[in-house]
Design a protein around this motif. Sequence first.
Motif, PDB file in Angstrom:
ATOM      1  N   THR A 137       0.765  -1.383  -0.554  1.00 55.90           N
ATOM      2  CA  THR A 137       0.079   0.254   0.097  1.00 55.90           C
ATOM      3  C   THR A 137       1.091   1.226   0.542  1.00 55.90           C
ATOM      4  O   THR A 137       0.314   2.144  -0.018  1.00 55.90           O
ATOM      5  CB  THR A 137      -0.850  -0.189   1.475  1.00 55.90           C
ATOM      6  N   LEU A 140      -0.109   3.778  -2.856  1.00 58.90           N
ATOM      7  CA  LEU A 140      -1.710   3.997  -3.048  1.00 58.90           C
ATOM      8  C   LEU A 140      -2.099   5.273  -2.071  1.00 58.90           C
ATOM      9  O   LEU A 140      -1.609   5.594  -0.678  1.00 58.90           O
ATOM     10  CB  LEU A 140      -2.324   2.645  -2.387  1.00 58.90           C
ATOM     11  N   PRO A 141      -2.830   6.502  -2.067  1.00 60.48           N
ATOM     12  CA  PRO A 141      -3.488   7.334  -1.486  1.00 60.48           C
ATOM     13  C   PRO A 141      -3.989   6.685  -0.597  1.00 60.48           C
ATOM     14  O   PRO A 141      -4.926   5.592  -0.564  1.00 60.48           O
ATOM     15  CB  PRO A 141      -4.471   7.559  -3.018  1.00 60.48           C
ATOM     16  N   TYR A 143      -7.392   6.614   1.977  1.00 56.49           N
ATOM     17  CA  TYR A 143      -8.822   6.256   1.724  1.00 56.49           C
ATOM     18  C   TYR A 143      -9.129   7.731   3.262  1.00 56.49           C
ATOM     19  O   TYR A 143      -9.379   7.363   4.209  1.00 56.49           O
ATOM     20  CB  TYR A 143      -9.520   4.931   1.948  1.00 56.49           C
ATOM     21  N   LYS A 147     -12.146  12.097   2.062  1.00 57.98           N
ATOM     22  CA  LYS A 147     -12.262  11.445   0.769  1.00 57.98           C
ATOM     23  C   LYS A 147     -13.778  10.478   1.663  1.00 57.98           C
ATOM     24  O   LYS A 147     -14.628  10.540   0.900  1.00 57.98           O
ATOM     25  CB  LYS A 147     -11.523  10.525   0.624  1.00 57.98           C
ATOM     26  N   ARG A 197     -12.383  -1.044  -3.867  1.00 61.51           N
ATOM     27  CA  ARG A 197     -13.292   0.440  -3.744  1.00 61.51           C
ATOM     28  C   ARG A 197     -13.960  -0.279  -4.895  1.00 61.51           C
ATOM     29  O   ARG A 197     -15.081   0.465  -4.549  1.00 61.51           O
ATOM     30  CB  ARG A 197     -12.673   1.387  -4.004  1.00 61.51           C
ATOM     31  N   ASP A 223      -8.271   2.608  -8.721  1.00 60.86           N
ATOM     32  CA  ASP A 223      -9.301   3.243  -7.955  1.00 60.86           C
ATOM     33  C   ASP A 223      -8.637   3.174  -6.434  1.00 60.86           C
ATOM     34  O   ASP A 223      -9.325   3.356  -5.223  1.00 60.86           O
ATOM     35  CB  ASP A 223     -10.792   3.542  -7.787  1.00 60.86           C
ATOM     36  N   VAL A 225      -6.924   2.561  -2.450  1.00 62.64           N
ATOM     37  CA  VAL A 225      -6.083   2.967  -1.726  1.00 62.64           C
ATOM     38  C   VAL A 225      -5.999   2.735  -0.646  1.00 62.64           C
ATOM     39  O   VAL A 225      -5.906   1.488  -0.866  1.00 62.64           O
ATOM     40  CB  VAL A 225      -7.557   4.190  -1.356  1.00 62.64           C
ATOM     41  N   ARG A 226      -5.021   2.876   0.281  1.00 61.99           N
ATOM     42  CA  ARG A 226      -4.946   2.097   1.498  1.00 61.99           C
ATOM     43  C   ARG A 226      -6.565   2.766   2.619  1.00 61.99           C
ATOM     44  O   ARG A 226      -6.075   3.887   2.666  1.00 61.99           O
ATOM     45  CB  ARG A 226      -3.561   2.589   2.601  1.00 61.99           C
TER      46      ARG A 226
END
Length: 347
Positions: A137, A140-141, A143, A147, A197, A223, A225-226
């Motif tokens: 991760t 990754l952006p 979460y 958001k 996601r 899409d 994310v972490r």
Amino acid sequence: MSASRQELMEKWLGQLAATPLDLSSIQPASSDASFRRYFRVKSRAGDSTFVVMDAPPEKENVLPFIEVAGVLAQAGVKAPAILAKSVEQGFLLLDDFGSRTFLSVLGGGGEEADEKAHAMYRCALSDLVHMQANAGTQTLPAYSPEKLRSEMDLFDEWFVGRHFGNALTDEEKNHLERIKASLVASATAEAQVFVHRDYHSRNLMVLGSESDPLKLGMLDFQDAVRGPLSYDVVSLLRDAYVEWPEDLTLDWAIRYWEMARKAGLAVPEDPSEFYRQFDFMGMQRHLKVLGIFARLFHRDGKDQYLNDLPLVLAYVRSVAHRYIAFKPLLLILDRLENRAVQVGYTF
């Protein structure tokens, strides 16, 4: 697809000397809720097929797909290999996983699940645990709370405001603010892992033929994310496109909890606490989905998603009936739908 975009795609495909393709065989394969489109094309030899992703650069960015595909490949997750790419033009040439979606092979939900359905969900849950335990991760952006919150705000704007043509009262806004805050707090308190996601029946493919051993492939992961560990479990078991009875969903959720514990994932020791997290995560996701489906219709003209609103709304109501903290949300929904209030809280 515009004629100019079609011509650009065919020109790019024709230049792929490493993978000679029969351009006359190009056919639409699928589309999704974004601006991406997919096409199937045969090799010149006619012995294999490939999928072309068309992601217009002014609307979509293929880089997240490429980056996440690399993370999944490194983790041993079955995702389409990228055989050729043009980031500037927004084209990717991918492995073809076929057209047998999890949903089409499953054949729908119902009061009971047959042996095939149990096997398919066990496989999907096992693959999910493997992904969560092995997919990195670092790139990754997150979460983020912002958001998570902004996604739920789609419910106010698009489901309440545009779909019902209504507005929340100040009191309703205050109640909803508290509900959203509790959902964000629950999500951020969970273990943070790789989150697809959209890990559900339309994005899982059954690979091979009917006579082959069950094996799944994964799509639509760009899409990622972490984020919260329970998110993808909810996506699969409270799927917007197929419904199962609550007791069966609970059984599969606890099976996941058992597998996750064996894999060393940081699920709560108490399964009832895990199921509370599962419920709260599902509420966050489904408030978002109600907003997204309404937006897809009212903004983008994609009316097919209206057919899926009732099931998502039923999930929201079911969970709201179990927790007294969600009573104000039930009152909002009852007002919008002009229904009498019926409550029966568990917690």
